[in-house]
Design a protein around this motif. Sequence first.
Motif, PDB file in Angstrom:
ATOM      1  N   GLY A   1     -14.268   4.396  -3.028  1.00 36.33           N
ATOM      2  CA  GLY A   1     -15.048   3.220  -3.419  1.00 36.33           C
ATOM      3  C   GLY A   1     -14.941   2.842  -4.877  1.00 36.33           C
ATOM      4  N   HIS A   2     -13.925   3.357  -5.579  1.00 31.56           N
ATOM      5  CA  HIS A   2     -13.753   3.052  -6.988  1.00 31.56           C
ATOM      6  C   HIS A   2     -12.583   2.089  -7.175  1.00 31.56           C
ATOM      7  CE1 HIS A   2     -16.571   6.238  -7.839  1.00 31.56           C
ATOM      8  NE2 HIS A   2     -15.840   7.065  -7.120  1.00 31.56           N
ATOM      9  N   PRO A   3     -12.805   0.988  -7.888  1.00 32.76           N
ATOM     10  CA  PRO A   3     -11.697   0.055  -8.117  1.00 32.76           C
ATOM     11  C   PRO A   3     -10.647   0.658  -9.045  1.00 32.76           C
ATOM     12  CG  PRO A   3     -13.688  -0.706  -9.238  1.00 32.76           C
ATOM     13  CD  PRO A   3     -14.058   0.524  -8.462  1.00 32.76           C
ATOM     14  N   LEU A   4      -9.417   0.242  -8.862  1.00 29.81           N
ATOM     15  CA  LEU A   4      -8.339   0.702  -9.736  1.00 29.81           C
ATOM     16  C   LEU A   4      -8.421   0.007 -11.084  1.00 29.81           C
ATOM     17  CD1 LEU A   4      -5.284   0.683  -7.283  1.00 29.81           C
ATOM     18  CD2 LEU A   4      -6.784   2.598  -7.886  1.00 29.81           C
ATOM     19  N   THR A   5      -7.980   0.701 -12.106  1.00 34.96           N
ATOM     20  CA  THR A   5      -7.859   0.114 -13.442  1.00 34.96           C
ATOM     21  C   THR A   5      -6.448  -0.453 -13.590  1.00 34.96           C
ATOM     22  OG1 THR A   5      -7.020   2.138 -14.438  1.00 34.96           O
ATOM     23  CG2 THR A   5      -9.440   1.871 -14.371  1.00 34.96           C
ATOM     24  N   ASP A   6      -6.236  -1.207 -14.650  1.00 33.45           N
ATOM     25  CA  ASP A   6      -4.889  -1.711 -14.930  1.00 33.45           C
ATOM     26  C   ASP A   6      -3.914  -0.547 -15.113  1.00 33.45           C
ATOM     27  OD1 ASP A   6      -5.836  -4.269 -14.730  1.00 33.45           O
ATOM     28  OD2 ASP A   6      -5.704  -4.728 -16.863  1.00 33.45           O
ATOM     29  N   ALA A   7      -4.370   0.534 -15.728  1.00 33.27           N
ATOM     30  CA  ALA A   7      -3.504   1.707 -15.918  1.00 33.27           C
ATOM     31  C   ALA A   7      -3.121   2.326 -14.571  1.00 33.27           C
ATOM     32  CB  ALA A   7      -4.194   2.741 -16.799  1.00 33.27           C
ATOM     33  N   ASP A   8      -4.067   2.348 -13.627  1.00 37.18           N
ATOM     34  CA  ASP A   8      -3.777   2.858 -12.287  1.00 37.18           C
ATOM     35  C   ASP A   8      -2.721   1.997 -11.598  1.00 37.18           C
ATOM     36  OD1 ASP A   8      -5.845   4.826 -12.431  1.00 37.18           O
ATOM     37  OD2 ASP A   8      -7.314   3.409 -11.614  1.00 37.18           O
ATOM     38  N   ARG A   9      -2.827   0.688 -11.799  1.00 41.65           N
ATOM     39  CA  ARG A   9      -1.948  -0.249 -11.104  1.00 41.65           C
ATOM     40  C   ARG A   9      -0.542  -0.326 -11.696  1.00 41.65           C
ATOM     41  NH1 ARG A   9      -6.860  -3.335 -11.034  1.00 41.65           N
ATOM     42  NH2 ARG A   9      -7.587  -3.630  -8.905  1.00 41.65           N
ATOM     43  N   GLY A  10      -0.375   0.059 -12.951  1.00 41.78           N
ATOM     44  CA  GLY A  10       0.919  -0.093 -13.625  1.00 41.78           C
ATOM     45  C   GLY A  10       2.092   0.488 -12.861  1.00 41.78           C
ATOM     46  N   PRO A  11       2.094   1.776 -12.543  1.00 43.15           N
ATOM     47  CA  PRO A  11       3.225   2.363 -11.822  1.00 43.15           C
ATOM     48  C   PRO A  11       3.441   1.714 -10.446  1.00 43.15           C
ATOM     49  CG  PRO A  11       1.868   4.087 -12.781  1.00 43.15           C
ATOM     50  CD  PRO A  11       1.117   2.794 -12.950  1.00 43.15           C
TER      51      PRO A  11
ATOM     52  N   GLY B   1      13.591 -10.458   1.005  1.00 45.16           N
ATOM     53  CA  GLY B   1      12.586  -9.541   1.515  1.00 45.16           C
ATOM     54  C   GLY B   1      11.203 -10.138   1.365  1.00 45.16           C
ATOM     55  N   VAL B   2      10.268  -9.553   2.061  1.00 42.68           N
ATOM     56  CA  VAL B   2       8.859  -9.943   1.973  1.00 42.68           C
ATOM     57  C   VAL B   2       8.083  -8.678   1.647  1.00 42.68           C
ATOM     58  CG1 VAL B   2       6.842 -10.800   3.237  1.00 42.68           C
ATOM     59  CG2 VAL B   2       9.094 -11.840   3.630  1.00 42.68           C
ATOM     60  N   VAL B   3       7.256  -8.747   0.619  1.00 43.18           N
ATOM     61  CA  VAL B   3       6.415  -7.617   0.252  1.00 43.18           C
ATOM     62  C   VAL B   3       4.991  -8.127   0.058  1.00 43.18           C
ATOM     63  CG1 VAL B   3       6.974  -7.788  -2.222  1.00 43.18           C
ATOM     64  CG2 VAL B   3       6.114  -5.635  -1.303  1.00 43.18           C
ATOM     65  N   SER B   4       4.046  -7.402   0.630  1.00 41.35           N
ATOM     66  CA  SER B   4       2.646  -7.760   0.432  1.00 41.35           C
ATOM     67  C   SER B   4       2.130  -7.036  -0.803  1.00 41.35           C
ATOM     68  CB  SER B   4       1.818  -7.376   1.662  1.00 41.35           C
ATOM     69  OG  SER B   4       1.887  -5.989   1.885  1.00 41.35           O
TER      70      SER B   4
ATOM     71  N   LEU C   1       2.732  -1.452  -9.581  1.00 42.44           N
ATOM     72  CA  LEU C   1       3.366  -2.762  -9.776  1.00 42.44           C
ATOM     73  C   LEU C   1       4.841  -2.628 -10.123  1.00 42.44           C
ATOM     74  CD1 LEU C   1       0.469  -4.467 -11.755  1.00 42.44           C
ATOM     75  CD2 LEU C   1       1.279  -5.137  -9.468  1.00 42.44           C
ATOM     76  N   HIS C   2       5.171  -1.664 -10.952  1.00 46.21           N
ATOM     77  CA  HIS C   2       6.576  -1.463 -11.330  1.00 46.21           C
ATOM     78  C   HIS C   2       7.415  -1.007 -10.135  1.00 46.21           C
ATOM     79  CE1 HIS C   2       6.356  -2.457 -15.557  1.00 46.21           C
ATOM     80  NE2 HIS C   2       5.185  -1.831 -15.593  1.00 46.21           N
ATOM     81  N   ALA C   3       6.816  -0.214  -9.257  1.00 50.31           N
ATOM     82  CA  ALA C   3       7.533   0.215  -8.045  1.00 50.31           C
ATOM     83  C   ALA C   3       7.797  -0.976  -7.127  1.00 50.31           C
ATOM     84  CB  ALA C   3       6.741   1.299  -7.316  1.00 50.31           C
ATOM     85  N   ILE C   4       6.832  -1.862  -7.007  1.00 49.29           N
ATOM     86  CA  ILE C   4       7.032  -3.059  -6.184  1.00 49.29           C
ATOM     87  C   ILE C   4       8.089  -3.959  -6.826  1.00 49.29           C
ATOM     88  CG2 ILE C   4       5.946  -5.151  -5.247  1.00 49.29           C
ATOM     89  CD1 ILE C   4       3.300  -3.513  -5.198  1.00 49.29           C
ATOM     90  N   ALA C   5       8.037  -4.115  -8.140  1.00 50.13           N
ATOM     91  CA  ALA C   5       9.047  -4.931  -8.845  1.00 50.13           C
ATOM     92  C   ALA C   5      10.446  -4.358  -8.628  1.00 50.13           C
ATOM     93  CB  ALA C   5       8.722  -5.019 -10.331  1.00 50.13           C
ATOM     94  N   ALA C   6      10.570  -3.043  -8.600  1.00 48.71           N
ATOM     95  CA  ALA C   6      11.868  -2.408  -8.340  1.00 48.71           C
ATOM     96  C   ALA C   6      12.337  -2.739  -6.925  1.00 48.71           C
ATOM     97  CB  ALA C   6      11.790  -0.899  -8.551  1.00 48.71           C
TER      98      ALA C   6
ATOM     99  N   ASP D   1       0.821  -1.214   0.000  1.00 47.52           N
ATOM    100  CA  ASP D   1       0.000   0.000   0.000  1.00 47.52           C
ATOM    101  C   ASP D   1       0.855   1.263   0.000  1.00 47.52           C
ATOM    102  OD1 ASP D   1      -2.328  -1.477  -0.053  1.00 47.52           O
ATOM    103  OD2 ASP D   1      -2.715  -1.284   2.102  1.00 47.52           O
ATOM    104  N   THR D   2       2.064   1.188   0.558  1.00 47.01           N
ATOM    105  CA  THR D   2       2.922   2.373   0.602  1.00 47.01           C
ATOM    106  C   THR D   2       3.469   2.741  -0.771  1.00 47.01           C
ATOM    107  OG1 THR D   2       4.942   1.133   1.121  1.00 47.01           O
ATOM    108  CG2 THR D   2       3.601   1.891   2.993  1.00 47.01           C
ATOM    109  N   PHE D   3       3.333   1.850  -1.743  1.00 47.58           N
ATOM    110  CA  PHE D   3       3.805   2.116  -3.100  1.00 47.58           C
ATOM    111  C   PHE D   3       2.724   2.791  -3.955  1.00 47.58           C
ATOM    112  CE2 PHE D   3       6.445  -1.331  -1.567  1.00 47.58           C
ATOM    113  CZ  PHE D   3       7.712  -1.010  -2.028  1.00 47.58           C
ATOM    114  N   HIS D   4       1.491   2.854  -3.432  1.00 46.28           N
ATOM    115  CA  HIS D   4       0.399   3.481  -4.180  1.00 46.28           C
ATOM    116  C   HIS D   4       0.567   4.998  -4.227  1.00 46.28           C
ATOM    117  CE1 HIS D   4      -2.437   0.411  -5.297  1.00 46.28           C
ATOM    118  NE2 HIS D   4      -2.477  -0.088  -4.082  1.00 46.28           N
ATOM    119  N   SER D   5       0.153   5.570  -5.330  1.00 47.54           N
ATOM    120  CA  SER D   5       0.109   7.029  -5.426  1.00 47.54           C
ATOM    121  C   SER D   5      -1.032   7.556  -4.566  1.00 47.54           C
ATOM    122  CB  SER D   5      -0.121   7.448  -6.883  1.00 47.54           C
ATOM    123  OG  SER D   5      -1.433   7.064  -7.288  1.00 47.54           O
TER     124      SER D   5
END
Length: 157
Positions: free
Chosen positions: A41-51, A68-71, A53-58, A27-31
């Motif tokens: 109450g609005h679900p994220l789109t794939d476009a919202d999730r892209g950055p 490490g462990v990342v949720s 996911l890439h931050a978590i991958a980094a 959650d700390t990687f979210h904008s």
Amino acid sequence: MGVAGSGKTTVGQELAARLGVEYAEADTFHSKANIEKMSAGHPLTDADRGPWLHAIAAWIRDHQDSGGVVSSSALKRRYRDVLRAGGDVLFLHLDGPRELIATRMTTRPGHFMPVSLLDSQLADLEPLGAGEWGVVVNITDTPEEIIRLALNALKPT
């Protein structure tokens, strides 16, 4: 991995402590915009999730040597593909009954994810598939049992 309320933070923190490695809460990687969107109450789109996911991958890439462990919800295989691009990843899928997860979501203080988004997360959830290193555990088990199963999955064969 798992939907909101499945216990990723609780299990992730304890697993990291047992392994003696750093823990990161996805959650700390979210904008700020993503958090505001989900809070409304609005679900994220794939476009919202892209950055995100890439931050978590980094982060995964940066912790390949030390571990490490990342949720992360990692709901779809294509999301997990992005995470795996960061390095070797074992997915611990926390799975359980909707009713239990909804109860957990309504009773946890101070979290931005409303229970109204649970059904959209469950609809998006794709189980681990062929070629994905991971284990599925039932969240009705105790955290201790879940940790034990995760540690067993990490043992070399």
